[in-house]
Write a protein that holds these residues in place. Sequence first.
Motif, PDB file in Angstrom:
ATOM      1  N   MET A 118      20.502 -13.202  12.730  1.00  0.00           N
ATOM      2  CA  MET A 118      19.865 -14.189  11.693  1.00  0.00           C
ATOM      3  C   MET A 118      19.068 -13.391  10.882  1.00  0.00           C
ATOM      4  N   ALA A 119      19.506 -13.393   9.544  1.00  0.00           N
ATOM      5  CA  ALA A 119      18.952 -12.264   8.532  1.00  0.00           C
ATOM      6  C   ALA A 119      17.575 -13.259   8.029  1.00  0.00           C
ATOM      7  N   ARG A 120      16.362 -12.672   8.072  1.00  0.00           N
ATOM      8  CA  ARG A 120      15.331 -13.186   7.798  1.00  0.00           C
ATOM      9  C   ARG A 120      14.942 -12.777   6.464  1.00  0.00           C
ATOM     10  N   SER A 121      14.027 -13.482   5.641  1.00  0.00           N
ATOM     11  CA  SER A 121      13.533 -13.033   4.222  1.00  0.00           C
ATOM     12  C   SER A 121      12.977 -11.556   4.385  1.00  0.00           C
ATOM     13  N   ASP A 122      13.076 -10.971   3.273  1.00  0.00           N
ATOM     14  CA  ASP A 122      12.289  -9.603   3.031  1.00  0.00           C
ATOM     15  C   ASP A 122      10.939  -9.746   3.207  1.00  0.00           C
ATOM     16  N   ASP A 123      10.150 -10.612   2.875  1.00  0.00           N
ATOM     17  CA  ASP A 123       8.725 -10.860   2.780  1.00  0.00           C
ATOM     18  C   ASP A 123       8.286 -10.896   4.350  1.00  0.00           C
ATOM     19  N   GLU A 124       9.262 -11.916   4.956  1.00  0.00           N
ATOM     20  CA  GLU A 124       8.855 -12.220   6.409  1.00  0.00           C
ATOM     21  C   GLU A 124       8.949 -10.787   7.370  1.00  0.00           C
ATOM     22  N   VAL A 125       9.988 -10.064   6.961  1.00  0.00           N
ATOM     23  CA  VAL A 125      10.227  -8.876   7.806  1.00  0.00           C
ATOM     24  C   VAL A 125       9.230  -8.080   7.431  1.00  0.00           C
ATOM     25  N   LYS A 126       8.750  -7.794   6.148  1.00  0.00           N
ATOM     26  CA  LYS A 126       7.508  -6.975   5.708  1.00  0.00           C
ATOM     27  C   LYS A 126       6.342  -7.236   6.430  1.00  0.00           C
ATOM     28  N   GLY A 127       6.158  -8.670   6.541  1.00  0.00           N
ATOM     29  CA  GLY A 127       4.932  -9.231   7.360  1.00  0.00           C
ATOM     30  C   GLY A 127       4.936  -8.873   8.858  1.00  0.00           C
ATOM     31  N   ILE A 128       6.195  -8.872   9.547  1.00  0.00           N
ATOM     32  CA  ILE A 128       6.306  -8.363  10.678  1.00  0.00           C
ATOM     33  C   ILE A 128       5.905  -6.872  10.972  1.00  0.00           C
ATOM     34  N   PHE A 129       6.679  -6.239  10.028  1.00  0.00           N
ATOM     35  CA  PHE A 129       6.333  -4.715  10.109  1.00  0.00           C
ATOM     36  C   PHE A 129       4.693  -4.295   9.912  1.00  0.00           C
ATOM     37  N   LEU A 130       4.264  -4.938   8.829  1.00  0.00           N
ATOM     38  CA  LEU A 130       2.892  -4.783   8.796  1.00  0.00           C
ATOM     39  C   LEU A 130       2.005  -5.116   9.689  1.00  0.00           C
ATOM     40  N   GLU A 131       2.396  -6.247  10.719  1.00  0.00           N
ATOM     41  CA  GLU A 131       1.551  -6.697  11.683  1.00  0.00           C
ATOM     42  C   GLU A 131       1.801  -5.550  13.039  1.00  0.00           C
ATOM     43  N   ILE A 132       2.934  -5.068  13.115  1.00  0.00           N
ATOM     44  CA  ILE A 132       3.162  -4.146  14.110  1.00  0.00           C
ATOM     45  C   ILE A 132       2.385  -2.835  13.725  1.00  0.00           C
ATOM     46  N   LEU A 133       2.529  -2.375  12.535  1.00  0.00           N
ATOM     47  CA  LEU A 133       1.837  -1.223  12.087  1.00  0.00           C
ATOM     48  C   LEU A 133       0.373  -1.090  12.302  1.00  0.00           C
ATOM     49  N   LYS A 134      -0.421  -2.547  11.993  1.00  0.00           N
ATOM     50  CA  LYS A 134      -1.859  -2.845  12.271  1.00  0.00           C
ATOM     51  C   LYS A 134      -2.131  -2.907  13.755  1.00  0.00           C
ATOM     52  N   GLN A 135      -1.174  -3.355  14.574  1.00  0.00           N
ATOM     53  CA  GLN A 135      -1.699  -3.351  16.044  1.00  0.00           C
ATOM     54  C   GLN A 135      -1.693  -1.888  16.579  1.00  0.00           C
ATOM     55  N   ALA A 136      -0.842  -1.112  15.956  1.00  0.00           N
ATOM     56  CA  ALA A 136      -0.360   0.386  16.614  1.00  0.00           C
ATOM     57  C   ALA A 136      -1.383   1.214  15.914  1.00  0.00           C
ATOM     58  N   GLY A 137      -2.121   0.845  14.905  1.00  0.00           N
ATOM     59  CA  GLY A 137      -3.143   1.824  14.201  1.00  0.00           C
ATOM     60  C   GLY A 137      -2.432   2.764  13.506  1.00  0.00           C
ATOM     61  N   VAL A 138      -1.299   2.526  12.829  1.00  0.00           N
ATOM     62  CA  VAL A 138      -0.743   3.310  11.988  1.00  0.00           C
ATOM     63  C   VAL A 138      -1.079   3.233  10.588  1.00  0.00           C
ATOM     64  N   THR A 139      -1.294   4.487   9.886  1.00  0.00           N
ATOM     65  CA  THR A 139      -1.963   4.523   8.649  1.00  0.00           C
ATOM     66  C   THR A 139      -0.809   4.522   7.604  1.00  0.00           C
ATOM     67  N   ARG A 140       0.109   4.608   7.603  1.00  0.00           N
ATOM     68  CA  ARG A 140       1.440   4.446   6.653  1.00  0.00           C
ATOM     69  C   ARG A 140       1.348   3.137   6.130  1.00  0.00           C
ATOM     70  N   SER A 141       1.472   3.201   4.772  1.00  0.00           N
ATOM     71  CA  SER A 141       1.622   1.756   4.073  1.00  0.00           C
ATOM     72  C   SER A 141       3.298   1.480   3.804  1.00  0.00           C
ATOM     73  N   ILE A 142       3.758   0.399   3.836  1.00  0.00           N
ATOM     74  CA  ILE A 142       4.961  -0.184   3.451  1.00  0.00           C
ATOM     75  C   ILE A 142       4.948  -0.814   2.201  1.00  0.00           C
ATOM     76  N   ASN A 143       5.692  -0.313   1.250  1.00  0.00           N
ATOM     77  CA  ASN A 143       5.758  -0.639  -0.165  1.00  0.00           C
ATOM     78  C   ASN A 143       6.916  -1.626  -0.415  1.00  0.00           C
ATOM     79  N   ASP A 144       8.022  -1.750   0.352  1.00  0.00           N
ATOM     80  CA  ASP A 144       9.224  -2.634   0.209  1.00  0.00           C
ATOM     81  C   ASP A 144      10.047  -2.690   1.279  1.00  0.00           C
ATOM     82  N   VAL A 145      10.506  -3.792   1.576  1.00  0.00           N
ATOM     83  CA  VAL A 145      11.829  -4.094   2.561  1.00  0.00           C
ATOM     84  C   VAL A 145      12.622  -4.733   1.937  1.00  0.00           C
TER      85      VAL A 145
END
Length: 107
Positions: free
Chosen positions: A1-28
Amino acid sequence: MARSDDEVKGIFLEILKQAGVTRSINDVYYRDDYQDYRVIVDDVHRCEIREKLVDDYCEFHHKDTFNEICYLIEHAVFDEELEFERNLVNDEGSDGMITDDNKYDFL
């Protein structure tokens, strides 16, 4: 099931925030031919994350899929083409120097 790019970016940003990763996601963006998401990290790094992995994380929230997504984003590979494109947008040459293409118009 393909999700929208913005939805997936939000998921990845949430994961990185929980993990404490400092890298930034520019585009998905989703690549239909490969059934994966290409993630642009820190403007010049990229990684590919399979659609199935994102679906599994959203459905089950397993710690293993969480860790795998974190690992893939943290270890994104340097992409020379992305750096070249970024330099062109910033009016810099590929070596970081400002160029003037009309410098030798008299020739």
